[in-house]
Structures are given as C-alpha cells and as structure tokens.
Design a protein around this motif. Sequence first.
Motif, mmCIF file in Angstrom:
data_model
loop_
_atom_site.group_PDB
_atom_site.id
_atom_site.type_symbol
_atom_site.label_atom_id
_atom_site.label_comp_id
_atom_site.label_asym_id
_atom_site.label_seq_id
_atom_site.Cartn_x
_atom_site.Cartn_y
_atom_site.Cartn_z
ATOM 1 N N ARG A 249 36.051 41.238 39.073
ATOM 2 C CA ARG A 249 35.377 40.648 37.915
ATOM 3 C C ARG A 249 36.394 40.274 36.825
ATOM 4 O O ARG A 249 36.307 39.217 36.199
ATOM 5 N N VAL A 250 37.375 41.156 36.610
ATOM 6 C CA VAL A 250 38.418 40.889 35.618
ATOM 7 C C VAL A 250 39.220 39.651 36.003
ATOM 8 O O VAL A 250 39.471 38.761 35.179
ATOM 9 N N LEU A 251 39.632 39.573 37.271
ATOM 10 C CA LEU A 251 40.409 38.427 37.733
ATOM 11 C C LEU A 251 39.617 37.132 37.631
ATOM 12 O O LEU A 251 40.145 36.088 37.221
ATOM 13 N N GLN A 252 38.339 37.192 37.978
ATOM 14 C CA GLN A 252 37.512 35.987 37.917
ATOM 15 C C GLN A 252 37.327 35.503 36.479
ATOM 16 O O GLN A 252 37.309 34.298 36.220
ATOM 17 N N SER A 253 37.192 36.437 35.551
ATOM 18 C CA SER A 253 37.024 36.042 34.153
ATOM 19 C C SER A 253 38.291 35.363 33.634
ATOM 20 O O SER A 253 38.225 34.377 32.898
ATOM 21 N N SER A 254 39.458 35.875 34.043
ATOM 22 C CA SER A 254 40.722 35.261 33.629
ATOM 23 C C SER A 254 40.899 33.892 34.284
ATOM 24 O O SER A 254 41.351 32.931 33.653
#
Length: 459
Positions: free
Chosen positions: A440-445
């Motif tokens: 989720r963190v990677l996708q948001s970035s």
Amino acid sequence: MAAGARLARGVASRIGGGRRLLSRSAASKPQATTLKDHNCTAFLRWLQRKAGTQVSSVLDVATSTFGRSLFALEPIQEGDCILGVPYGVQLTQDKLPQEVCMLLDNLVGDTAKVAVLLMMEQNLGHASGWEPYIKSLPCKDQMHNVMFWDLNELQMVRNSSVYNEAIEQREQIKKEFSAVKPVLEYFPHLFGEVKWEDFMHAYALVSSRAWRTAKGVSLIPFADFLNHDGRSNSILLYDEKKDVSEVIADRNYAVGEQVMIRYGKYSNAVLALNFGFTLSRNIYDQVQTWVDMPDEDLFYMEKLDTWLRHHGPKSEDMFSCNYTKASFVIKEVKFCRGKAVGVPQILRAFFRVFYATSLEELEEMSTEAARGDGRLARRPLENREREIHAHSMLLLHLDNEIQGYFTAIEQLKIANDSASRSVQPFRKQMAKDLLVGELRVLQSSRAWIAIYCENLSIS
C-alpha cells in the motif's frame, strides 16, 4: 497480538504526581465475563503483596483474541491513572547479583542483562521471588517474533527488509550469547545448564515486553499485559518522585472494555520483528527500499563523488549508502492542507543525481547545493525533460518493487505444498499484513510520482 513490551517504544518519563490512582468503590461490581483468566488470580495476589500497595483497582486480567489482556472493572475517565507499578517489583538489571553484574559489565547491552536476570529467576523456580510473574510469561512456542521463524517462514517476507533484519537480529543475539555464556557457566547454582534456546527465549521476552525508563530497561509485571493500539495516546510513564511506572487513560472506558496503550508509532515491520504481531491496517507502515547504483554509467564515479560530498546532513529517510546500493525509507503518501507528503526528498534527489546525463548537470546541482543549505538536488531540475526522466526511473524502480510484492502475496494465497502447510496460520497472517501494508505504501508513492510526471508533461 502479543501483550508486549516496548523497548523500542520511546517511552516518556514524567516527574511528580498530580493524577489520582482510582479506587474501586465498595458498591461497584465487575461485569461478568467468560473471558476471565482464573490462572492469573494467584499472580495478582502475589503482585499486591510484593508491591505493598494497590497496583490497580480498576483493571483485571482476562483472555481476549489478543491473548492475556487487561479489562476495565469499572468506568474509567480520560486522565485517570489506571495503574501504578513500583520500581521495586520490576525486573531490572540492578537486581542481578553484584558478582554477575561485574563480569557482564561492558560485555553486552541492557536487554541481554535483563534477559540474564530472567534466566536466573526461571532457574530458581519456586525459590524465585518473581515465580508467579515468571509463570505468566509466554513460552517460546507462544511467541511469534520473526527471530523465531524458520527459513521457510522467512521466505514469506523475503521482499520486506524484515527478512534481512531478522537474520541480523538473530546473529546479534548469538554474539551476545557467546559473550554471556562463560559468565553464566561460572555460576551453575544460579543458572543451571546454559542453553542458546533459553537465552533467545529470555531475550525475546525482554525485547518484546520491557520498557526503557529513566532507570534503564524494566520488565514491569501486570503493565505488560496491556495490548497495543496504534491510535492510542496512552503510554507508560515513569514518575521519578514516586518511583512508580504509571499509565494514564487517554479516553473513557466502559466496564468490560479492553484497555489499550500505544507501544510506539511502529510499522508492521517493527511490530513483527520486536513484538511478534502485526495489524491488519497500520497507519505507521513504511518500506525500506534498496536502490542499485547504475555503476555501468560513464559518469558513475563522478556522480558517486558528488552524492557523497554534497547530499547534506543524514536524513531519517536514508538508512545507508555504499558503492553499490543506497537504502531509503518510504512512507505512505498522505495529504496535509491539500499537499501530498510522503515521498522522501532525498530519494528523489538520488534519482536526479544518478540519472544525470552530463557532468554539467552534476556541477549545476553542486553549485545550487553550495548556495543553499548544502543539500543536493532537493529542488526540481530546471530542465523539465531531465526532471521527468529522473522520476520515470524512480517509477520503474517502484514498479519492480510493487510487482515483487504482488507475486509474494499471491504465493501466500495459493501455496499448498507441504512446506507452506507447515507454516503456523498466525505467522502466515502476519506475513500477509506486513506485505499488504508495505505494498500500500509503495502504491501510494507510485501514484504520486506518476501524477507528478504527468503534470510536468502537460504544463
């Protein structure tokens, strides 16, 4: 969830009193519950006697889905002091025999020293003054800290930094065991047979259950039954004047409601590594990502020299840098006053530097850094095409990371071989929580960088 401790917790200390320790009124009655933990009755009686004072009159031990937990016996109001454990009943390294302390001094850290004390008390059995507390602690099979995972289980989280951190943590504990083993064997009447497995178990108990107060690392009976809520504002405080560790309620609690505190603002990676549990939705999740330096570049050495000389003060978002890789921390992109924050500036600066196409670009970035605060490439490049190119390379890196996480998560879902069937379901769920949160963190970035590039292209 482990009722766990909190070395990594960053606990605040408080001087002086000013809060009241609630007393249970004679008219109040605890709410009946099938969750009552009768095995802890002797423990609570022991704790009251050993403390010589009332530790808490509004909390009781019961069993929840998170294991042993603390519940409200009567209504609790925000700001009330709900428990107070005197320093005298806490397990701390100063309670080790002086001759043991002298030999351990400067050999190992505080966590290992308290682990040694715990091993001594375990070996003493009925002769231990802390026997009821020792019996309340989880056995090794009940702990899920990643250090206990076998190689097959670790493979589930190979995409996360937890994989290497768990291996490194286990190696570090082995080094500490090698240091303490000769000392403990010198006192067989205190420690009995000294085994690596026992030291690792004791070490994990301390690292997952202890607080760091003004007096050092402490295992605090009863307080370590409090479970973690990342949104809570309650933490354990040490009152130097009263020599007591206390917890202040951050909100109102109804009778029968589980009372929670916050161990710290920890990601699932930290929770899994140090505490042995994860959250299905952790607002503090982050990703440590390693970026390969393109050493085949004609200007590689010049770029590396520029980066090492000018990238500025060490950033909390950058873990390390060597001649082949650099490590950064990415947090979930969040919106604050209409502005998205989360993609670290130093990561974007890295891609601007290492995907520069000429020595003139490097010189321009160095000159700008010298004119400012010394930090390199923290502003967008004047050449829009080069700025888009650098961020496109960052997008490519994030896409590769994201694909790896997708593959790992899918394997968790479909794996049905004998190795995967041997994995404990709780640990499999931990792995899923960890991977999904970091994805989720990677996708948001990735989404933020993509929008940034798109806006540059059309402006």
